[in-house]
Design a protein around this motif. Sequence first.
Motif, PDB file in Angstrom:
ATOM      1  N   GLY A  76      -7.909   8.095   8.808  1.00 31.82           N
ATOM      2  CA  GLY A  76      -7.939   9.550   8.859  1.00 31.82           C
ATOM      3  C   GLY A  76      -6.901  10.166   9.771  1.00 31.82           C
ATOM      4  N   ASN A  77      -5.896   9.415  10.147  1.00 31.19           N
ATOM      5  CA  ASN A  77      -4.845   9.913  11.038  1.00 31.19           C
ATOM      6  C   ASN A  77      -3.760  10.576  10.196  1.00 31.19           C
ATOM      7  OD1 ASN A  77      -2.630  10.250  12.778  1.00 31.19           O
ATOM      8  ND2 ASN A  77      -3.240   8.488  14.018  1.00 31.19           N
ATOM      9  N   ALA A  78      -3.739  11.912  10.192  1.00 32.11           N
ATOM     10  CA  ALA A  78      -2.789  12.639   9.355  1.00 32.11           C
ATOM     11  C   ALA A  78      -1.350  12.366   9.758  1.00 32.11           C
ATOM     12  CB  ALA A  78      -3.076  14.132   9.418  1.00 32.11           C
ATOM     13  N   SER A  79      -1.095  12.213  11.036  1.00 33.61           N
ATOM     14  CA  SER A  79       0.266  11.921  11.492  1.00 33.61           C
ATOM     15  C   SER A  79       0.732  10.567  10.970  1.00 33.61           C
ATOM     16  CB  SER A  79       0.328  11.940  13.019  1.00 33.61           C
ATOM     17  OG  SER A  79       0.016  13.228  13.520  1.00 33.61           O
ATOM     18  N   ALA A  80      -0.160   9.586  10.971  1.00 34.71           N
ATOM     19  CA  ALA A  80       0.196   8.262  10.459  1.00 34.71           C
ATOM     20  C   ALA A  80       0.449   8.313   8.960  1.00 34.71           C
ATOM     21  CB  ALA A  80      -0.921   7.267  10.778  1.00 34.71           C
ATOM     22  N   VAL A  81      -0.341   9.094   8.241  1.00 35.90           N
ATOM     23  CA  VAL A  81      -0.123   9.237   6.795  1.00 35.90           C
ATOM     24  C   VAL A  81       1.241   9.867   6.535  1.00 35.90           C
ATOM     25  CG1 VAL A  81      -0.935  10.330   4.675  1.00 35.90           C
ATOM     26  CG2 VAL A  81      -2.585   9.378   6.296  1.00 35.90           C
ATOM     27  N   LEU A  82       1.577  10.894   7.314  1.00 31.32           N
ATOM     28  CA  LEU A  82       2.859  11.568   7.139  1.00 31.32           C
ATOM     29  C   LEU A  82       4.041  10.625   7.319  1.00 31.32           C
ATOM     30  CD1 LEU A  82       2.498  15.063   8.862  1.00 31.32           C
ATOM     31  CD2 LEU A  82       3.041  14.591   6.474  1.00 31.32           C
ATOM     32  N   GLU A  83       3.914   9.716   8.265  1.00 29.23           N
ATOM     33  CA  GLU A  83       5.004   8.773   8.520  1.00 29.23           C
ATOM     34  C   GLU A  83       5.279   7.889   7.309  1.00 29.23           C
ATOM     35  OE1 GLU A  83       4.120   6.519  11.979  1.00 29.23           O
ATOM     36  OE2 GLU A  83       4.118   8.250  13.332  1.00 29.23           O
ATOM     37  N   ARG A  84       4.251   7.638   6.503  1.00 29.83           N
ATOM     38  CA  ARG A  84       4.404   6.738   5.353  1.00 29.83           C
ATOM     39  C   ARG A  84       4.681   7.475   4.052  1.00 29.83           C
ATOM     40  NH1 ARG A  84       2.028   4.845  10.130  1.00 29.83           N
ATOM     41  NH2 ARG A  84       2.270   2.566  10.210  1.00 29.83           N
ATOM     42  N   LEU A  85       4.486   8.778   4.038  1.00 30.64           N
ATOM     43  CA  LEU A  85       4.685   9.539   2.808  1.00 30.64           C
ATOM     44  C   LEU A  85       6.138   9.955   2.654  1.00 30.64           C
ATOM     45  CD1 LEU A  85       1.671  12.015   2.477  1.00 30.64           C
ATOM     46  CD2 LEU A  85       2.175  10.032   1.060  1.00 30.64           C
ATOM     47  N   ALA A  86       6.624   9.875   1.426  1.00 31.58           N
ATOM     48  CA  ALA A  86       7.932  10.441   1.124  1.00 31.58           C
ATOM     49  C   ALA A  86       7.843  11.964   1.237  1.00 31.58           C
ATOM     50  CB  ALA A  86       8.366  10.033  -0.285  1.00 31.58           C
ATOM     51  N   PRO A  87       8.919  12.636   1.671  1.00 34.67           N
ATOM     52  CA  PRO A  87       8.854  14.099   1.871  1.00 34.67           C
ATOM     53  C   PRO A  87       8.343  14.868   0.663  1.00 34.67           C
ATOM     54  CG  PRO A  87      10.879  13.225   2.810  1.00 34.67           C
ATOM     55  CD  PRO A  87      10.223  12.081   2.077  1.00 34.67           C
ATOM     56  N   GLN A  88       8.691  14.436  -0.548  1.00 36.01           N
ATOM     57  CA  GLN A  88       8.273  15.168  -1.743  1.00 36.01           C
ATOM     58  C   GLN A  88       6.771  15.062  -2.013  1.00 36.01           C
ATOM     59  OE1 GLN A  88      10.273  12.517  -1.753  1.00 36.01           O
ATOM     60  NE2 GLN A  88       9.796  11.095  -3.424  1.00 36.01           N
ATOM     61  N   ASN A  89       6.086  14.160  -1.298  1.00 36.59           N
ATOM     62  CA  ASN A  89       4.650  13.980  -1.515  1.00 36.59           C
ATOM     63  C   ASN A  89       3.792  14.667  -0.454  1.00 36.59           C
ATOM     64  OD1 ASN A  89       5.100  12.397  -3.814  1.00 36.59           O
ATOM     65  ND2 ASN A  89       5.332  10.545  -2.592  1.00 36.59           N
ATOM     66  N   ARG A  90       4.405  15.347   0.491  1.00 36.81           N
ATOM     67  CA  ARG A  90       3.647  15.998   1.550  1.00 36.81           C
ATOM     68  C   ARG A  90       2.818  17.175   1.017  1.00 36.81           C
ATOM     69  NH1 ARG A  90       8.516  16.087   6.067  1.00 36.81           N
ATOM     70  NH2 ARG A  90       8.363  13.876   6.683  1.00 36.81           N
ATOM     71  N   ALA A  91       3.377  17.895   0.058  1.00 35.33           N
ATOM     72  CA  ALA A  91       2.634  19.024  -0.506  1.00 35.33           C
ATOM     73  C   ALA A  91       1.344  18.555  -1.174  1.00 35.33           C
ATOM     74  CB  ALA A  91       3.500  19.786  -1.505  1.00 35.33           C
ATOM     75  N   VAL A 146       0.835  -1.204   0.000  1.00 40.56           N
ATOM     76  CA  VAL A 146       0.000   0.000   0.000  1.00 40.56           C
ATOM     77  C   VAL A 146       0.868   1.252   0.000  1.00 40.56           C
ATOM     78  CG1 VAL A 146      -1.658   1.357   1.318  1.00 40.56           C
ATOM     79  CG2 VAL A 146      -1.969  -1.103   1.128  1.00 40.56           C
ATOM     80  N   PHE A 147       1.798   1.359   0.937  1.00 42.80           N
ATOM     81  CA  PHE A 147       2.582   2.579   1.100  1.00 42.80           C
ATOM     82  C   PHE A 147       3.581   2.773  -0.037  1.00 42.80           C
ATOM     83  CE2 PHE A 147       1.917   1.439   5.794  1.00 42.80           C
ATOM     84  CZ  PHE A 147       0.665   2.028   5.795  1.00 42.80           C
ATOM     85  N   ARG A 148       4.198   1.675  -0.489  1.00 40.07           N
ATOM     86  CA  ARG A 148       5.158   1.810  -1.584  1.00 40.07           C
ATOM     87  C   ARG A 148       4.472   2.252  -2.873  1.00 40.07           C
ATOM     88  NH1 ARG A 148       6.901  -2.818  -1.358  1.00 40.07           N
ATOM     89  NH2 ARG A 148       5.948  -3.839  -3.147  1.00 40.07           N
ATOM     90  N   ASN A 149       3.343   1.635  -3.194  1.00 39.02           N
ATOM     91  CA  ASN A 149       2.627   2.011  -4.418  1.00 39.02           C
ATOM     92  C   ASN A 149       2.054   3.412  -4.321  1.00 39.02           C
ATOM     93  OD1 ASN A 149       3.267  -0.510  -5.295  1.00 39.02           O
ATOM     94  ND2 ASN A 149       1.191  -1.241  -5.569  1.00 39.02           N
ATOM     95  N   ALA A 150       1.591   3.790  -3.131  1.00 38.47           N
ATOM     96  CA  ALA A 150       1.061   5.147  -2.947  1.00 38.47           C
ATOM     97  C   ALA A 150       2.135   6.184  -3.249  1.00 38.47           C
ATOM     98  CB  ALA A 150       0.530   5.319  -1.527  1.00 38.47           C
ATOM     99  N   ASN A 151       3.326   5.986  -2.724  1.00 35.74           N
ATOM    100  CA  ASN A 151       4.404   6.939  -2.986  1.00 35.74           C
ATOM    101  C   ASN A 151       4.830   6.940  -4.446  1.00 35.74           C
ATOM    102  OD1 ASN A 151       5.375   8.397  -0.493  1.00 35.74           O
ATOM    103  ND2 ASN A 151       5.348   6.315   0.309  1.00 35.74           N
TER     104      ASN A 151
END
Length: 418
Positions: A182-197, A155-160
């Motif tokens: 819906g936990n934004a902090s949990a989503v942030l932990e799995r997102l690559a920095p370039q995808n936060r925007a 899930v997380f690898r394909n999302a990024n």
Amino acid sequence: MVVQCDGSTPVRMASTWPWRDLLWRGVASLILIVLGGWVVYTNWPLRSIRFNALSYTETEAWRLRNYPGAQYGFGMQALIDQQPEKAATFFHNALSRNVIFVDAWLRLAETQVSMEREANARKILTFVDRMTERVLRWKWPQMVLASQLAMNDIVFRNANDLLTRGTLQQDTLQLLHIHLDGNASAVLERLAPQNRAAYLDWLMRWGMAQESLTVWQAMTADAPADKTLALRYAHFLLGHKRVNQAADIWRHYTGNDTLTNSGFENEITGRGFDWRCWGEKAGHWKFKRVFSESVEGNYALRLNFNGKANIAFYHLYQIVAVIPNATYRLTYAWKTSGITTDQGPYVEIIDFDSRAMLETGMMMSGTHAWHDDRIDFSVPPDCRAVVVRLRRKTSMRFDSKIRGKIWLDNFRLEKETT
């Protein structure tokens, strides 16, 4: 055949076996005709498959048993008919004839989920994920299936991968957000920095102000964000009554501590803490930034009334962040040309949240040269922002249709010291 003797005339001899050439040509033509007929015969069903013109019957399924695309189509129809076991059979048939048919593998995994055979589905998805690791096309269906099977790594690898390539961003972020409750902090932990925007943009689209603050803090912890994104985010926060956070971002990225674009030297953006103004289709009023008609700087804002309506005007304003219980002084300049009716425009200051506070300046009417005006006001205890607005009330007289021009310039807001 040509025979050349010394000094003699060339002699042409007839072929010894002329019928052999004809025979070989005939055999070659026959072979090509047979091959052409076989190609037409074997590939004609592909036309029905390509144009999705299959007849979903048992007879047709048997006739097209050697065509992976047809078997896949019958499997999809069985899924629509909520027959997962039958669909699995067709997908197996398709894969037996084309083992790298990725779509068939993924659909087969779906049938296993429907039949509560999650272990089989996980094995299939693991196999497909390895086979298509660098292929973007199947990232989304794999992510959907992995979410159902709680295979978080996929899930997380394909999302990024999808977000980095700018593919299906909105769908990907929505699925990821739901997958993590819906936990934004949990989503942030799995997102690559370039995808936060992209995630911040998605949260703004859905009006999730509180969650967006978490993302913004993470985005700007080490380096400032893009200015365009920052100002758009400040506009978003202001629209959700997050005045303090919006004002901090606006000040940091624009350098404006009080009024923005106070002399109309820049184009009006209509966003955040900048001026907001708009006209109307009927043209009862019109705004224009005018050059060399100012009292200060190069530009002023001119407002034209066409004299065809008795309008209630409130279409120029700016939201300004203030400090509760503080005292301020607003100064500005205006001039008029031929403003009619007993109700001329005036500047007013109101509380952004409750509209409880109301302070007004001098009414603008007739024809006047540049005039400096001011409004002193005290901020209520719970007020975090005020609205500086140009206002005109409707007239109750017979000659109520307003006409003329007004110029505005050099707005300044100063906090008074005690």
